[in-house]
Scaffold this motif. Sequence first.
Motif, PDB file in Angstrom:
ATOM      1  N   VAL A 155      85.519  17.017  -9.098  1.00  0.00           N
ATOM      2  CA  VAL A 155      85.553  15.575  -9.365  1.00  0.00           C
ATOM      3  C   VAL A 155      86.243  15.315 -10.695  1.00  0.00           C
ATOM      4  CG1 VAL A 155      84.176  13.494  -9.703  1.00  0.00           C
ATOM      5  CG2 VAL A 155      83.452  15.197  -8.024  1.00  0.00           C
ATOM      6  N   GLY A 156      85.953  16.148 -11.689  1.00  0.00           N
ATOM      7  CA  GLY A 156      86.611  16.017 -12.989  1.00  0.00           C
ATOM      8  C   GLY A 156      88.119  16.192 -12.889  1.00  0.00           C
ATOM      9  N   VAL A 157      88.565  17.136 -12.054  1.00  0.00           N
ATOM     10  CA  VAL A 157      89.999  17.337 -11.842  1.00  0.00           C
ATOM     11  C   VAL A 157      90.630  16.079 -11.256  1.00  0.00           C
ATOM     12  CG1 VAL A 157      91.693  18.622 -10.476  1.00  0.00           C
ATOM     13  CG2 VAL A 157      89.834  19.842 -11.625  1.00  0.00           C
ATOM     14  N   TYR A 158      89.927  15.456 -10.308  1.00  0.00           N
ATOM     15  CA  TYR A 158      90.423  14.213  -9.703  1.00  0.00           C
ATOM     16  C   TYR A 158      90.533  13.109 -10.754  1.00  0.00           C
ATOM     17  CZ  TYR A 158      90.646  10.220  -6.506  1.00  0.00           C
ATOM     18  OH  TYR A 158      91.025   9.068  -5.843  1.00  0.00           O
ATOM     19  N   LEU A 159      89.510  12.990 -11.595  1.00  0.00           N
ATOM     20  CA  LEU A 159      89.538  11.966 -12.643  1.00  0.00           C
ATOM     21  C   LEU A 159      90.671  12.213 -13.631  1.00  0.00           C
ATOM     22  CD1 LEU A 159      85.705  11.676 -13.398  1.00  0.00           C
ATOM     23  CD2 LEU A 159      87.123  10.025 -12.166  1.00  0.00           C
ATOM     24  N   PHE A 160      90.882  13.485 -13.982  1.00  0.00           N
ATOM     25  CA  PHE A 160      91.952  13.810 -14.927  1.00  0.00           C
ATOM     26  C   PHE A 160      93.318  13.518 -14.315  1.00  0.00           C
ATOM     27  CE2 PHE A 160      94.906  17.076 -16.715  1.00  0.00           C
ATOM     28  CZ  PHE A 160      95.044  16.484 -17.965  1.00  0.00           C
ATOM     29  N   ALA A 161      93.483  13.847 -13.029  1.00  0.00           N
ATOM     30  CA  ALA A 161      94.758  13.577 -12.368  1.00  0.00           C
ATOM     31  C   ALA A 161      95.067  12.085 -12.385  1.00  0.00           C
ATOM     32  CB  ALA A 161      94.725  14.101 -10.930  1.00  0.00           C
ATOM     33  N   GLY A 162      94.042  11.264 -12.136  1.00  0.00           N
ATOM     34  CA  GLY A 162      94.248   9.822 -12.162  1.00  0.00           C
ATOM     35  C   GLY A 162      94.570   9.311 -13.548  1.00  0.00           C
ATOM     36  N   ALA A 163      93.842   9.819 -14.549  1.00  0.00           N
ATOM     37  CA  ALA A 163      94.074   9.383 -15.924  1.00  0.00           C
ATOM     38  C   ALA A 163      95.454   9.805 -16.407  1.00  0.00           C
ATOM     39  CB  ALA A 163      92.988   9.950 -16.837  1.00  0.00           C
ATOM     40  N   MET A 164      95.870  11.026 -16.065  1.00  0.00           N
ATOM     41  CA  MET A 164      97.181  11.506 -16.487  1.00  0.00           C
ATOM     42  C   MET A 164      98.299  10.742 -15.791  1.00  0.00           C
ATOM     43  SD  MET A 164      98.868  13.455 -18.475  1.00  0.00           S
ATOM     44  CE  MET A 164      97.811  14.775 -19.071  1.00  0.00           C
ATOM     45  N   SER A 165      98.090  10.416 -14.517  1.00  0.00           N
ATOM     46  CA  SER A 165      99.087   9.623 -13.800  1.00  0.00           C
ATOM     47  C   SER A 165      99.282   8.270 -14.465  1.00  0.00           C
ATOM     48  CB  SER A 165      98.651   9.441 -12.338  1.00  0.00           C
ATOM     49  OG  SER A 165      99.567   8.609 -11.645  1.00  0.00           O
ATOM     50  N   ALA A 166      98.150   7.612 -14.787  1.00  0.00           N
ATOM     51  CA  ALA A 166      98.238   6.311 -15.459  1.00  0.00           C
ATOM     52  C   ALA A 166      98.833   6.446 -16.852  1.00  0.00           C
ATOM     53  CB  ALA A 166      96.853   5.680 -15.533  1.00  0.00           C
ATOM     54  N   GLY A 167      98.498   7.543 -17.540  1.00  0.00           N
ATOM     55  CA  GLY A 167      98.981   7.738 -18.900  1.00  0.00           C
ATOM     56  C   GLY A 167     100.454   8.059 -18.990  1.00  0.00           C
ATOM     57  N   THR A 168     101.036   8.502 -17.888  1.00  0.00           N
ATOM     58  CA  THR A 168     102.463   8.821 -17.882  1.00  0.00           C
ATOM     59  C   THR A 168     103.285   7.773 -17.145  1.00  0.00           C
ATOM     60  OG1 THR A 168     102.089  10.261 -15.937  1.00  0.00           O
ATOM     61  CG2 THR A 168     102.134  11.318 -18.111  1.00  0.00           C
ATOM     62  N   GLY A 169     102.701   6.597 -16.978  1.00  0.00           N
ATOM     63  CA  GLY A 169     103.441   5.484 -16.407  1.00  0.00           C
ATOM     64  C   GLY A 169     103.290   5.288 -14.919  1.00  0.00           C
ATOM     65  N   GLY A 170     102.463   6.111 -14.273  1.00  0.00           N
ATOM     66  CA  GLY A 170     102.257   5.961 -12.841  1.00  0.00           C
ATOM     67  C   GLY A 170     101.027   5.125 -12.532  1.00  0.00           C
ATOM     68  N   ARG A 171     100.580   5.221 -11.302  1.00  0.00           N
ATOM     69  CA  ARG A 171      99.380   4.506 -10.881  1.00  0.00           C
ATOM     70  C   ARG A 171      98.195   5.459 -10.908  1.00  0.00           C
ATOM     71  NH1 ARG A 171     100.320   1.301  -5.386  1.00  0.00           N
ATOM     72  NH2 ARG A 171      98.231   0.615  -5.987  1.00  0.00           N
ATOM     73  N   GLY A 172      97.058   4.941 -11.358  1.00  0.00           N
ATOM     74  CA  GLY A 172      95.855   5.747 -11.339  1.00  0.00           C
ATOM     75  C   GLY A 172      95.344   5.951  -9.925  1.00  0.00           C
ATOM     76  N   LEU A 173      94.469   6.925  -9.745  1.00  0.00           N
ATOM     77  CA  LEU A 173      93.884   7.182  -8.437  1.00  0.00           C
ATOM     78  C   LEU A 173      92.684   6.264  -8.204  1.00  0.00           C
ATOM     79  CD1 LEU A 173      93.948  11.091  -8.473  1.00  0.00           C
ATOM     80  CD2 LEU A 173      95.578   9.534  -7.375  1.00  0.00           C
ATOM     81  N   PRO A 174      92.403   5.900  -6.961  1.00  0.00           N
ATOM     82  CA  PRO A 174      91.232   5.048  -6.681  1.00  0.00           C
ATOM     83  C   PRO A 174      89.946   5.764  -7.059  1.00  0.00           C
ATOM     84  CG  PRO A 174      92.177   5.908  -4.637  1.00  0.00           C
ATOM     85  CD  PRO A 174      93.150   6.237  -5.727  1.00  0.00           C
ATOM     86  N   LEU A 175      89.043   5.037  -7.708  1.00  0.00           N
ATOM     87  CA  LEU A 175      87.796   5.625  -8.198  1.00  0.00           C
ATOM     88  C   LEU A 175      86.569   5.132  -7.447  1.00  0.00           C
ATOM     89  CD1 LEU A 175      88.489   5.486 -12.052  1.00  0.00           C
ATOM     90  CD2 LEU A 175      88.892   7.375 -10.460  1.00  0.00           C
ATOM     91  N   GLY A 176      86.749   4.219  -6.528  1.00  0.00           N
ATOM     92  CA  GLY A 176      85.627   3.728  -5.740  1.00  0.00           C
ATOM     93  C   GLY A 176      84.914   2.555  -6.388  1.00  0.00           C
ATOM     94  N   ARG A 177      84.166   1.835  -5.561  1.00  0.00           N
ATOM     95  CA  ARG A 177      83.447   0.667  -6.072  1.00  0.00           C
ATOM     96  C   ARG A 177      82.188   1.084  -6.791  1.00  0.00           C
ATOM     97  NH1 ARG A 177      83.638  -3.549  -0.918  1.00  0.00           N
ATOM     98  NH2 ARG A 177      85.921  -3.774  -0.838  1.00  0.00           N
ATOM     99  N   PRO A 178      81.835   0.372  -7.852  1.00  0.00           N
ATOM    100  CA  PRO A 178      80.592   0.682  -8.553  1.00  0.00           C
ATOM    101  C   PRO A 178      79.376   0.482  -7.647  1.00  0.00           C
ATOM    102  CG  PRO A 178      82.002  -0.776  -9.856  1.00  0.00           C
ATOM    103  CD  PRO A 178      82.593  -0.715  -8.489  1.00  0.00           C
ATOM    104  N   VAL A 179      78.332   1.251  -7.900  1.00  0.00           N
ATOM    105  CA  VAL A 179      77.083   1.074  -7.160  1.00  0.00           C
ATOM    106  C   VAL A 179      76.470  -0.276  -7.502  1.00  0.00           C
ATOM    107  CG1 VAL A 179      74.741   1.988  -6.822  1.00  0.00           C
ATOM    108  CG2 VAL A 179      76.693   3.564  -7.080  1.00  0.00           C
ATOM    109  N   LEU A 180      76.513  -0.652  -8.773  1.00  0.00           N
ATOM    110  CA  LEU A 180      76.025  -1.948  -9.226  1.00  0.00           C
ATOM    111  C   LEU A 180      77.198  -2.772  -9.740  1.00  0.00           C
ATOM    112  CD1 LEU A 180      72.816  -0.978 -11.248  1.00  0.00           C
ATOM    113  CD2 LEU A 180      72.951  -1.760  -8.883  1.00  0.00           C
ATOM    114  N   ARG A 181      77.116  -4.053  -9.524  1.00  0.00           N
ATOM    115  CA  ARG A 181      78.160  -4.964 -10.017  1.00  0.00           C
ATOM    116  C   ARG A 181      77.598  -5.923 -11.056  1.00  0.00           C
ATOM    117  NH1 ARG A 181      82.856  -5.306  -7.152  1.00  0.00           N
ATOM    118  NH2 ARG A 181      82.997  -3.962  -5.305  1.00  0.00           N
TER     119      ARG A 181
END
Length: 207
Positions: free
Chosen positions: A181-207
């Motif tokens: 899961v951490g690898v997935y989060l890092f991939a999303g953060a790095m994608s966003a940090g290098t000008g791409g789109r972040g990965l979907p992280l899902g809806r929060p349990v509470l809103r």
Amino acid sequence: MSTAVVTETPVQKEAGAPEGDPALIGVPTFIVGAIALGLVLTGYVPTGAVGASIAIILPATGVGQLVAAVWAAALGQSAVAAVFGVFSGFWFSYAALVLGLIHGWFGISAEAATATQGLFLIAWLVTIVLLTLATLRLPAAFTLLFVLIDVALALVLYGTVAGSTSATTAGGYVVFAFTAVGVYLFAGAMSAGTGGRGLPLGRPVLR
């Protein structure tokens, strides 16, 4: 832990606060420490070599989490700073526990070693469960990460106090699961940090 879940306030914008994503340091240093811990728990190293992971956990993971916490605090991201700060405390205290038991720093007898490890695991299990409940408004990927950490701690706790090698090993495999899961989060953060789109992280349990 990605800053994508934190909204910059008008005060921060007007003050010209620096931008950045502490997850780009916090998540990969968490990943490398978790991999090392998982390998220890699943028996990659001999049973007596519990200190094998400390060379990674102390200077890389503990320090990396602390740097990410300070960075997040400087950006005004209190929740992110809290998460990284808590895990910085976990990794540093794990290193202190292992080194202390190996070298006899804390005056803990061999007979009390198991109870000492149980104390450590109970205290951190309670704390991470509280963190899990307190962060249910974060995207679901973070909740999954924290829940898996809770499960891993519970399994290792049982394996330690009951002397169950199979439970400890199972805990190690759950460590690998939350590492993924951490690898997935890092991939999303790095994608966003290098000008791409972040990965979907899902809806929060509470809103």
